[in-house]
Design a protein around this motif. Sequence first.
Motif, short mmCIF file in Angstrom:
data_model
loop_
_atom_site.label_atom_id
_atom_site.label_comp_id
_atom_site.label_asym_id
_atom_site.label_seq_id
_atom_site.Cartn_x
_atom_site.Cartn_y
_atom_site.Cartn_z
N TRP A 172 0.79 -1.30 0.08
CA TRP A 172 0.10 -0.09 0.05
C TRP A 172 0.88 1.39 -0.01
CZ3 TRP A 172 -4.69 -0.27 -1.62
CH2 TRP A 172 -5.63 -1.20 -1.06
N SER A 173 0.64 2.21 -0.99
CA SER A 173 1.29 3.55 -1.01
C SER A 173 0.53 4.38 -1.69
CB SER A 173 2.54 3.16 -2.13
OG SER A 173 3.39 2.23 -1.72
N ARG A 174 0.85 5.73 -1.56
CA ARG A 174 -0.02 6.77 -2.40
C ARG A 174 -0.18 6.59 -3.66
NH1 ARG A 174 -2.29 7.35 1.77
NH2 ARG A 174 -1.67 8.74 3.43
N ARG A 175 -1.12 6.39 -3.96
CA ARG A 175 -1.40 6.16 -5.57
C ARG A 175 -0.70 7.19 -6.34
NH1 ARG A 175 -4.58 8.53 -9.04
NH2 ARG A 175 -6.20 9.19 -7.58
N GLY A 176 -1.00 8.45 -6.16
CA GLY A 176 -0.59 9.46 -7.11
C GLY A 176 0.83 9.76 -6.62
N ALA A 177 1.34 10.19 -5.30
CA ALA A 177 2.50 10.82 -5.11
C ALA A 177 3.63 9.81 -5.09
CB ALA A 177 2.36 11.27 -3.65
N THR A 178 3.35 8.61 -4.62
CA THR A 178 4.43 7.40 -4.57
C THR A 178 4.51 6.57 -5.90
OG1 THR A 178 4.14 7.55 -2.05
CG2 THR A 178 5.56 5.61 -3.05
N CYS A 179 3.26 6.08 -6.20
CA CYS A 179 3.30 5.06 -7.39
C CYS A 179 3.38 5.97 -8.72
CB CYS A 179 1.78 4.31 -7.32
SG CYS A 179 1.90 3.56 -5.84
N GLY A 180 3.13 7.13 -8.53
CA GLY A 180 3.02 7.77 -9.96
C GLY A 180 1.86 7.77 -10.82
N ILE A 181 0.78 7.39 -10.27
CA ILE A 181 -0.30 7.06 -11.13
C ILE A 181 -1.16 8.32 -10.97
CG2 ILE A 181 -2.28 5.60 -11.59
CD1 ILE A 181 -0.70 3.46 -10.24
N ASP A 182 -1.31 8.96 -12.06
CA ASP A 182 -2.16 10.49 -12.15
C ASP A 182 -2.38 11.07 -10.91
OD1 ASP A 182 -3.08 9.27 -14.47
OD2 ASP A 182 -4.37 8.01 -13.54
N PRO A 183 -0.86 11.55 -10.44
CA PRO A 183 -0.91 12.30 -9.15
C PRO A 183 -1.86 13.70 -9.13
CG PRO A 183 1.11 12.64 -10.56
CD PRO A 183 0.30 11.56 -11.29
N SER A 184 -2.05 14.21 -10.15
CA SER A 184 -2.98 15.26 -10.20
C SER A 184 -4.46 15.06 -9.68
CB SER A 184 -2.96 16.18 -11.50
OG SER A 184 -3.46 15.26 -12.62
#
Length: 529
Positions: free
Chosen positions: A229-241
């Motif tokens: 489990w990680s931040r989807r946007g900030a860590t995984c880089g998936i649609d951070p906006s």
Amino acid sequence: MKKQIRPAVKAYLIRGAFYLVLLLGVSAIPFALAQRNVTNRGTAKPTSSPPVVPQFSSGRLGARFLVAPSPPRAPQTVLYDQYDNSGQDVTLSATFTDFPASNADLADDFVVPAGQTWNVQSIDADGVYFNGSGPAIDWNVFFYADNAGFPGARVYSATHQPDVQNGSTFTINLPTPALLNPGTYWVEIQANMTYGTQGEWGWSNRTVTANNPAAWQNPGGGLGVCPSWSRRGATCGIDPSEADQMFRLNGTIAGAQLGNISTRTFVQTGDNVMIGGFIVQGTGTKRVIIRAIGPELGQYGVPNPLADPTLELHDGTGALIGSNDNWQTTIIGGIITHDQVQDIMNSGLAPGDARESAIIADLPPGSYTAIVRGVNNTTGVALVEVYNLSTNTDSILHNISTRSFVQTGDNVIIGGFFVQGSTPRRVIIRAIGPELGQYGVQDPLADPTLELHDTTGALIARNDNWRTTIIGGIITQDQVQDIINSGLAPGDPNESAIIADLPVGNYTAIVRGVNNTIGVALAEVYDLN
């Protein structure tokens, strides 16, 4: 002779054709834009052949036309709503029969306010199929407790459920409600798919963040990022906006009632096993899960846990209506007519050890008794529990009681119960000993004392001999007349009782013998509302 067109006329025709083409082109622009707005919902149209393996994001889908789902039908209401501020992308939340290493979990958090208990009965999620047109085989819904801003322990699961799709809204009706007390939780909705024939499903992103940003993981590592489990946007880089997800929770807010009850004591043999009683009161049936817990108590430092507890359920006549020994093996008979293993797992309350026992039952109003023994007359500390799985308000768990042999130290009667809902509940708690003798019970506890503790473990009330009130904690005045007026005054002056108006929360009642005396006692909690 071939007729010639005069140059002036020819120039006029050419200009006319040019203006016609220009007019058609300008008229087509709004139509094309409208098409882009509406065709990206539900299924994203592929621009080329789909990738060979699943992808963690749809890529840019562009502006989308959002239609919020209709309100749920009564008695359900909207409990929590994030169906707004749609982003332009969706993020993978699916399992794959043909690419299991690409299985992905996506969850977003929400808060159940203080003073409320939610019965979540359905979830609406906005999403689309991409790299294929679906539909999914079926769906999973999970709820997790919060762990430092990420999904923690799973508290509810409903796997392989059907969906109802309306445009880009996917609705999952839960087989049993998810009962959530005040606090922060995470919800996950996940499609089960075969990538080669169905493609992928993505949960719509949201441009506004409520509480914590969404969390994502790919435990199998096939997608190359975030195996936990990680931040989807900030860590995984998936649609951070677009850091959150679009969903809505529907269900009911429970009125105040006794929600779950449990008792821990030392289980012996013969008549000195653990005998727990409860009453279903009202006009409708009550769905409950009853558990007999032993081995897993050891991990909490409880000495001498019962190694292999068995469970029996009896009705008001004393007839055996259900039994279990090891919850992963259903014993068909009485009110148990089909395998219960999946139902127990879906309740979110499956025991932690295969040797422990559990029964799910839909019980009409009446008195019931649960008996916990050790296999082959083994002895040890065990826990008997009754959890309310129903959302209906036309029946309640009204009275709970446990009879056991009270010893000393940790081997006394420790009874737990939970007040759920939004308002305080008035209860009377009793510790019965001497009067058991008139019913043929051997070795009754001669002088039982009673303590009441709150969620923190703090002592909030106590009593030794019900005719003498001990002022302190939540007891601010003499209670003798109130106990008499309740119609539930103990039959012997050496027995103990407390009346309390308890707000929502967990409580523990402890029954001991004065001066470390031992004997059989009965701990009871009656709902006076």
